[in-house]
Design an enzyme around this catalytic site. Structure first.
Site, mmCIF file in Angstrom:
data_model
loop_
_atom_site.group_PDB
_atom_site.id
_atom_site.type_symbol
_atom_site.label_atom_id
_atom_site.label_comp_id
_atom_site.label_asym_id
_atom_site.label_seq_id
_atom_site.Cartn_x
_atom_site.Cartn_y
_atom_site.Cartn_z
ATOM 1 C CG HIS A 1 -19.521 85.385 56.065
ATOM 2 N ND1 HIS A 1 -20.472 85.481 55.076
ATOM 3 C CD2 HIS A 1 -19.978 86.147 57.099
ATOM 4 C CE1 HIS A 1 -21.456 86.275 55.479
ATOM 5 N NE2 HIS A 1 -21.187 86.678 56.721
ATOM 6 C CB SER B 1 -1.286 58.409 50.791
ATOM 7 O OG SER B 1 -0.750 58.413 49.481
ATOM 8 C CE LYS C 1 -2.003 63.458 51.764
ATOM 9 N NZ LYS C 1 -2.761 64.642 52.129
ATOM 10 C CD GLU D 1 -11.548 63.211 52.733
ATOM 11 O OE1 GLU D 1 -10.727 64.118 52.712
ATOM 12 O OE2 GLU D 1 -11.273 62.050 52.383
#
Ligand code: ARG
Length: 467
Positions: free
Chosen positions: A166, A288, A294, A301
């Site tokens: 979980h 970024s 970043k 992704e």
């Protein structure tokens, strides 16, 4: 002139069709079929060799004419390698583009090559030959990523990592267990991909439009000369496997992508600063445009999203097939795009993860810091069980005293689970043996295919003799 009249006044290779309808029906074949150039040439080479061997008088093609065709097919493959081979809209697809070229160069001989076949069985064969080559490369990609994961697992076999359920802290675990879990996942997926490979390794040619031909064709000869395992027996069934074969391969791709996507999800999560377990290699992160600090995990992704797309492609293909009546239906053409893209996405996703795993930094201190006392709760219960207490009693005692639970040494905790497949019971030799078997399979299949292709494309000229 209306479109219709214009089309009527221009001779097309097969029938007369309004130019809008031609564009609509060709769809993306003009560009997608470029992937099939080599396969189409190999299939045609096998076909013409068989045609020349048919017991007909006069023969459809003489041995010298077969050599001419093979040489020209070789030239097409070479042109394609140089980016010079073109499919025109009027060709509709690769099959008629190759026939046009052979007819332009060889006249009457070119006009004989389509004897006894249809584009229906031709494209089905092309897709299988294309897939055969791709699947071998893909299984190899998977073996390489598996090897990287096993290398990481071996190296970090004794590195504790909190095991989660979980997403909450659950029990002591290790980076070795985590990494080898994905390696074993890929090995199982390889079974599915290999099964798809074996289903794919069959020859549909000779089915023609789906009902065979009144000519003494030798289907087995075509099968053998292409190095395929067997002939799809029933000619109507041969046509029906178009799309289903692609679906089976896409289902296998879906299995692989699920494994890769979950691995990516973990990498994203555990490399968040809040966890700090891992750092991704900087050269695989993206910056970024506004935030200078970043280094984002965009690759992972996109992989996650592409897993969704590959699964979607599998569903698209199944939906296209679902309502199809027996015999060829043009719907099948629409399988091509999701199929080609699904394979390409799965392969590139498999390959991009390999250097990420190889370059992964493992922060052992952060991994160990995460081991708060409650991670050992179940181990405490089982220690008391080992000393004779009934399990449920031990469970309640530990639960009642959760606040004063003591923290154990996580390294000791993972070293104590010695049974099969647990943190200290991982059989890395067995993983390696499985990997070797797969590599051997790919090597042998590839050699067989390459051998078949080179005998197929061999002509008197290519053997070094000159006329
Ligand atoms: N491009 C077509 C396809 O992918 C080739 C077969 C065309 N056959 C036909 N009967 N129109 O299905």
């Amino acid at each position: 002139l209306s479109n219709r009249e214009e089309a009527r006044s221009t001779p097309t290779t097969v029938g007369a069709i309004a130019s809008d309808a031609l564009a609509y029906t060709a769809g993306r074949d003009i560009e997608l079929d470029l992937e099939l150039v080599v396969a189409d040439c190999l299939g045609t080479a096998a076909h013409v060799r068989m045609l020349a061997g048919m017991p007909l008088e006069p023969p459809i093609l003489t041995p010298a004419e077969v050599d001419q065709v093979i040489r020209e097919l070789g030239a097409i493959m070479e042109d394609h390698r140089m980016g010079r081979f073109e499919i025109q809209l009027a060709d509709q697809d690769i099959h008629l583009a190759v026939e046009r070229r052979l007819t332009e160069r060889l006249g009457d001989v070119g006009m004989r090559i389509h004897t006894g076949r249809s584009r229906n069985d031709q494209v089905a064969l092309d897709l299988r030959l294309y897939a055969k080559d791709q699947l071998l490369g893909w299984i190899e990609d998977m073996a390489n990523l598996t090897a990287s994961l096993l290398r990481l697992a071996r190296q970090e076999e004794a590195t504790p990592m909190v095991g989660r359920t979980h997403m909450q802290k659950a029990m002591p675990s290790s980076v070795g267990l985590w990494a080898s879990a994905f390696a074993e996942g890929l090995q199982d997926d390889t079974v599915v991909v290999t099964t798809a490979y074996e289903l794919n390794d069959r020859n549909p040619l000779g089915s023609a439009a789906g009902y065979g031909v009144p000519l003494p064709i030798d289907r087995g000869r075509v099968t053998r000369s292409l190095g395929l395992r067997r002939t799809i027996h029933n000619v109507l069934h041969a046509g029906h496997t178009r799309g289903k074969n692609e679906a089976a391969i896409l289902q296998a791709a879906g299995q692989v992508m699920i494994t890769l996507s979950r691995l990516s999800q973990d990498l994203i999560l555990f490399s968040m600063p809040e966890f700090g377990y891992f750092s991704l290699p900087a050269e695989f992160g993206t910056g970024s445009s506004i935030m200078p600090q970043k280094n984002n995990p965009d690759v992972l992704e996109l992989l996650r999203a592409r897993a969704a797309r590959v699964l979607g492609h599998g569903a698209t293909v199944l939906e296209i097939l679902r309502g199809s009546a027996s015999g060829y239906n043009r719907d099948l053409q629409e399988v091509k795009q999701p199929f080609l893209e699904g394979i390409a996405m799965t392969r590139s996703s498999t390959r991009i993860l390999e250097p990420i795993i190889d370059g992964l930094l493992v922060h052992r201190d952060a991994l160990e810091r995460a081991f708060t006392a409650e991670v050992f709760a179940t181990d405490h219960v089982l220690d008391q069980v080992a000393r004779g207490m009934p399990f449920r009693e031990a469970y309640h005692r530990v639960k009642a005293g959760l606040d004063d639970l003591s923290r154990q040494d996580p390294r000791e905790a993972i070293a104590r689970k010695r049974h099969e497949g647990a943190t200290a019971g991982l059989d890395f030799d067995a993983y390696d043996r499985r990997l070797e078997e797969i590599r051997l399979f790919v090597r042998e299949e590839r050699e067989g295919f390459e051998h078949a292709v080179s005998s197929l494309m061999e002509t008197d000229g290519s053997k070094g003799h000159h006329h």
